[in-house]
Design a protein around this motif. Structure first.
Motif, PDB file in Angstrom:
ATOM      1  N   PHE A 125       0.842  -1.184   0.000  1.00 18.77           N
ATOM      2  CA  PHE A 125       0.000   0.000   0.000  1.00 18.77           C
ATOM      3  C   PHE A 125       0.886   1.247   0.000  1.00 18.77           C
ATOM      4  O   PHE A 125       1.921   1.292   0.662  1.00 18.77           O
ATOM      5  N   SER A 126       0.440   2.261  -0.728  1.00 19.97           N
ATOM      6  CA  SER A 126       1.206   3.496  -0.868  1.00 19.97           C
ATOM      7  C   SER A 126       0.544   4.617  -0.084  1.00 19.97           C
ATOM      8  O   SER A 126      -0.677   4.687   0.031  1.00 19.97           O
ATOM      9  N   SER A 127       1.357   5.527   0.441  1.00 20.72           N
ATOM     10  CA  SER A 127       0.839   6.701   1.147  1.00 20.72           C
ATOM     11  C   SER A 127       1.135   7.992   0.402  1.00 20.72           C
ATOM     12  O   SER A 127       0.744   9.063   0.863  1.00 20.72           O
ATOM     13  N   ASN A 128       1.845   7.930  -0.738  1.00 22.13           N
ATOM     14  CA  ASN A 128       2.318   9.126  -1.448  1.00 22.13           C
ATOM     15  C   ASN A 128       3.256   9.962  -0.588  1.00 22.13           C
ATOM     16  O   ASN A 128       3.378  11.164  -0.776  1.00 22.13           O
ATOM     17  N   HIS A 129       3.917   9.375   0.383  1.00 21.18           N
ATOM     18  CA  HIS A 129       4.812  10.140   1.258  1.00 21.18           C
ATOM     19  C   HIS A 129       5.874   9.218   1.838  1.00 21.18           C
ATOM     20  O   HIS A 129       5.797   8.801   2.988  1.00 21.18           O
ATOM     21  N   GLN A 130       6.861   8.901   1.053  1.00 22.14           N
ATOM     22  CA  GLN A 130       8.071   8.161   1.421  1.00 22.14           C
ATOM     23  C   GLN A 130       7.857   6.695   1.740  1.00 22.14           C
ATOM     24  O   GLN A 130       8.528   5.855   1.158  1.00 22.14           O
ATOM     25  N   PHE A 168     -11.507  -8.466   6.547  1.00 14.08           N
ATOM     26  CA  PHE A 168     -11.182  -7.053   6.703  1.00 14.08           C
ATOM     27  C   PHE A 168     -10.411  -6.584   5.477  1.00 14.08           C
ATOM     28  O   PHE A 168      -9.882  -7.378   4.705  1.00 14.08           O
ATOM     29  N   VAL A 169     -10.374  -5.258   5.299  1.00 12.90           N
ATOM     30  CA  VAL A 169      -9.546  -4.635   4.271  1.00 12.90           C
ATOM     31  C   VAL A 169      -8.646  -3.616   4.949  1.00 12.90           C
ATOM     32  O   VAL A 169      -8.994  -3.043   5.986  1.00 12.90           O
ATOM     33  N   ILE A 170      -7.478  -3.399   4.363  1.00 17.12           N
ATOM     34  CA  ILE A 170      -6.476  -2.494   4.927  1.00 17.12           C
ATOM     35  C   ILE A 170      -6.368  -1.247   4.059  1.00 17.12           C
ATOM     36  O   ILE A 170      -6.461  -1.308   2.826  1.00 17.12           O
ATOM     37  N   SER A 171      -6.160  -0.107   4.704  1.00 20.20           N
ATOM     38  CA  SER A 171      -5.836   1.120   3.988  1.00 20.20           C
ATOM     39  C   SER A 171      -4.696   1.822   4.715  1.00 20.20           C
ATOM     40  O   SER A 171      -4.547   1.699   5.932  1.00 20.20           O
ATOM     41  N   PHE A 172      -3.896   2.552   3.941  1.00 13.97           N
ATOM     42  CA  PHE A 172      -2.738   3.260   4.483  1.00 13.97           C
ATOM     43  C   PHE A 172      -2.663   4.619   3.814  1.00 13.97           C
ATOM     44  O   PHE A 172      -2.748   4.722   2.585  1.00 13.97           O
ATOM     45  N   TYR A 181       0.843   9.454   9.495  1.00 13.29           N
ATOM     46  CA  TYR A 181       0.442   8.281   8.719  1.00 13.29           C
ATOM     47  C   TYR A 181      -0.644   7.558   9.509  1.00 13.29           C
ATOM     48  O   TYR A 181      -0.619   7.544  10.741  1.00 13.29           O
ATOM     49  N   LYS A 182      -1.563   6.923   8.794  1.00 12.30           N
ATOM     50  CA  LYS A 182      -2.597   6.146   9.463  1.00 12.30           C
ATOM     51  C   LYS A 182      -2.793   4.822   8.721  1.00 12.30           C
ATOM     52  O   LYS A 182      -2.945   4.800   7.506  1.00 12.30           O
ATOM     53  N   ILE A 183      -2.770   3.749   9.500  1.00 13.08           N
ATOM     54  CA  ILE A 183      -3.100   2.416   8.998  1.00 13.08           C
ATOM     55  C   ILE A 183      -4.449   2.040   9.587  1.00 13.08           C
ATOM     56  O   ILE A 183      -4.644   2.099  10.799  1.00 13.08           O
ATOM     57  N   ILE A 184      -5.395   1.657   8.720  1.00 14.51           N
ATOM     58  CA  ILE A 184      -6.747   1.345   9.173  1.00 14.51           C
ATOM     59  C   ILE A 184      -7.119  -0.052   8.711  1.00 14.51           C
ATOM     60  O   ILE A 184      -6.925  -0.414   7.551  1.00 14.51           O
ATOM     61  N   ARG A 185      -7.646  -0.842   9.631  1.00 18.08           N
ATOM     62  CA  ARG A 185      -8.203  -2.164   9.327  1.00 18.08           C
ATOM     63  C   ARG A 185      -9.724  -2.050   9.416  1.00 18.08           C
ATOM     64  O   ARG A 185     -10.287  -1.933  10.490  1.00 18.08           O
ATOM     65  N   HIS A 235      -6.824   5.946  -1.823  1.00 18.65           N
ATOM     66  CA  HIS A 235      -6.351   7.017  -0.943  1.00 18.65           C
ATOM     67  C   HIS A 235      -5.810   8.174  -1.759  1.00 18.65           C
ATOM     68  O   HIS A 235      -5.065   7.973  -2.730  1.00 18.65           O
ATOM     69  N   ALA A 236      -6.202   9.399  -1.378  1.00 19.18           N
ATOM     70  CA  ALA A 236      -5.674  10.602  -2.023  1.00 19.18           C
ATOM     71  C   ALA A 236      -5.839  11.781  -1.075  1.00 19.18           C
ATOM     72  O   ALA A 236      -6.946  12.046  -0.592  1.00 19.18           O
ATOM     73  N   ASP A 237      -4.740  12.470  -0.804  1.00 16.38           N
ATOM     74  CA  ASP A 237      -4.753  13.734  -0.078  1.00 16.38           C
ATOM     75  C   ASP A 237      -5.494  13.641   1.252  1.00 16.38           C
ATOM     76  O   ASP A 237      -6.309  14.500   1.599  1.00 16.38           O
ATOM     77  N   GLY A 238      -5.217  12.597   2.016  1.00 19.99           N
ATOM     78  CA  GLY A 238      -5.787  12.494   3.353  1.00 19.99           C
ATOM     79  C   GLY A 238      -7.202  11.962   3.417  1.00 19.99           C
ATOM     80  O   GLY A 238      -7.834  12.016   4.476  1.00 19.99           O
ATOM     81  N   PHE A 239      -7.732  11.446   2.312  1.00 23.15           N
ATOM     82  CA  PHE A 239      -9.083  10.888   2.280  1.00 23.15           C
ATOM     83  C   PHE A 239      -9.054   9.495   1.657  1.00 23.15           C
ATOM     84  O   PHE A 239      -8.212   9.196   0.805  1.00 23.15           O
ATOM     85  N   LEU A 240      -9.994   8.653   2.081  1.00 17.34           N
ATOM     86  CA  LEU A 240     -10.234   7.366   1.456  1.00 17.34           C
ATOM     87  C   LEU A 240     -11.533   7.447   0.672  1.00 17.34           C
ATOM     88  O   LEU A 240     -12.470   8.141   1.084  1.00 17.34           O
ATOM     89  N   TYR A 241     -11.604   6.707  -0.451  1.00 13.73           N
ATOM     90  CA  TYR A 241     -12.763   6.817  -1.334  1.00 13.73           C
ATOM     91  C   TYR A 241     -13.245   5.431  -1.753  1.00 13.73           C
ATOM     92  O   TYR A 241     -12.447   4.546  -2.054  1.00 13.73           O
TER      93      TYR A 241
END
Length: 385
Positions: A125-130, A168-172, A181-185, A235-241
């Motif tokens: 998963f990518s966060s667009n930040h390193q 479950f699904v994961i988002s980062f 950074y936030k990891i959400i299950r 994920h884009a710019d601090g939001f999940l869609y």
């Protein structure tokens, strides 16, 4: 050297366009340099510019060797044309289990990185930040590709419990306003009450000595009156869609506020309700891909206003020569979208293609016969593990 008459805001703007590795060297020039690039405002400014200026693509190839072992092979490149060389190099490495140290083309170096994990399947998963987030079964890792450093994330009590079998699904993602950074299950299903666990990693420190402060997993419950598709969100710019089931709508989830909301849809939702749609978060923006299986063709729409107030159609790609058979579902995964090209993957069979706007043509890059291909977006920013 730094006794300049330029105002500080101009100096900050100039510095924010430099790569992170260059800034790490420049901080030794003077105390003023060190102070400027250590400010939270500068970190946010550098992140925003890095999405456009120094944006790189990290390609991740996974292949299983044995029932309990997974190998992750990463290739860093900066030009769309290098996708072909990354795919060919990966294919060769899987065939003969050998990874060359470097691969040069047009003065661009593909840097292969190999990591071995224990588990059944790997997801990236990518966060667009390193950092990228690596999930192996129920274990989570943060990986810094440039510095090749790996950080294991503590498991939650729920995920480590043997009695827990809920899907479950994961988002980062990364929240630039709070430098977190936030990891959400997310536990499935989402509706009518969305249950999830969230782990927050905060960038802290001063005088360029930045590090990550890791919180405990925090269980949450929130009402979700939307029937969301049971897929990992974009994920884009601090939001999940997500896209809703049945009548298509776009639902967003704020990583900062941890709340749901609905966006005004792009025109294609109303004009072509029988088409197939998917979302992708690329370069800090959210995109909708509109797939017409009868033509076949694909149109790309970018959200160009805040909170979905405006949508812009950026590309229309003819797929007549790409598909040799009829696919009623969405058979495409979008990896990167630029003004002059689009990199996408046809899933059946798995092949990489590049659409060039100037030529209005789709070129076949090739596929990977062994393993799985994922592309993650990476920025050379200021933090390292």
């Amino acid at each position: 050297m730094f006794s300049s008459s330029l105002p500080p805001e101009v100096i900050l703007k100039i510095l924010s366009h430099l790569p992170g590795k260059t800034l790490r060297k420049l901080r030794l020039v003077s105390k003023q340099f060190n102070s400027l690039v250590s400010e939270p405002y500068f970190l946010r400014l550098h992140h925003r510019h890095a999405l456009i200026d120094s944006f790189s693509i990290l390609t991740a190839f996974t292949g299983s060797h044995g029932s309990q072992s997974v190998y992750l092979k990463l290739f860093l490149f900066t030009k769309p044309n290098d996708v072909a060389h990354a795919v060919l190099t990966a294919r060769k490495s899987f065939l003969i289990d050998f990874l060359p140290e470097t691969y040069r083309n047009n003065e661009q170096t593909l840097k292969p990185i190999t990591k071995r994990f224990l588990g059944q399947r790997i997801r990236v998963f990518s966060s667009n930040h390193q950092f990228i987030c690596i999930l192996i079964d129920k274990e989570h890792f943060l990986f810094d590709p440039i510095n090749q450093r790996l950080l294991e994330i503590p498991q939650s009590s729920t995920s480590s419990s043997s009695s827990s079998s809920s899907p479950f699904v994961i988002s980062f993602g990364f929240v630039s306003s709070t430098l977190q950074y936030k990891i959400i299950r997310f536990l499935l299903p989402y509706h009518p009450i969305c249950k999830f666990e969230i782990l927050t990693l905060t960038i802290t420190g001063a005088n360029y000595d930045h590090h990550l402060k890791i919180s405990q997993w925090k269980p949450q419950e929130i009402e979700c009156p939307y029937l969301l598709k049971p897929y990992p969100p974009s994920h884009a710019d601090g939001f999940l869609y997500w896209i809703t089931k049945h009548v298509p709508q776009i639902v967003s989830f704020s990583l900062e506020q941890e709340k749901f909301s609905v966006l005004p849809p792009p025109p294609c939702f109303e004009d072509n309700p029988d088409h197939r749609f998917s979302l992708c978060g690329i370069r800090g923006n959210i995109w909708v891909a509109d797939y017409n299986s009868l033509a076949p063709n694909m149109e790309l729409w970018m959200m160009s206003g805040s909170n979905g107030s405006a949508w812009t159609k950026t590309h229309r790609i003819g797929l007549e020569k790409t598909f040799t058979r009829y696919y009623p579902t969405f058979p495409i995964r979008i990896h990167d979208i630029q003004s002059d090209c689009v990199i996408f993957q046809v899933l059946f069979p798995s092949e990489i293609h590049i659409y060039y706007t100037s030529k209005n043509e789709v070129e076949d890059v090739g596929g990977l016969s062994s393993g799985e291909l994922q592309l993650c977006h990476y920025n050379d920013v200021l933090l390292s593990l």
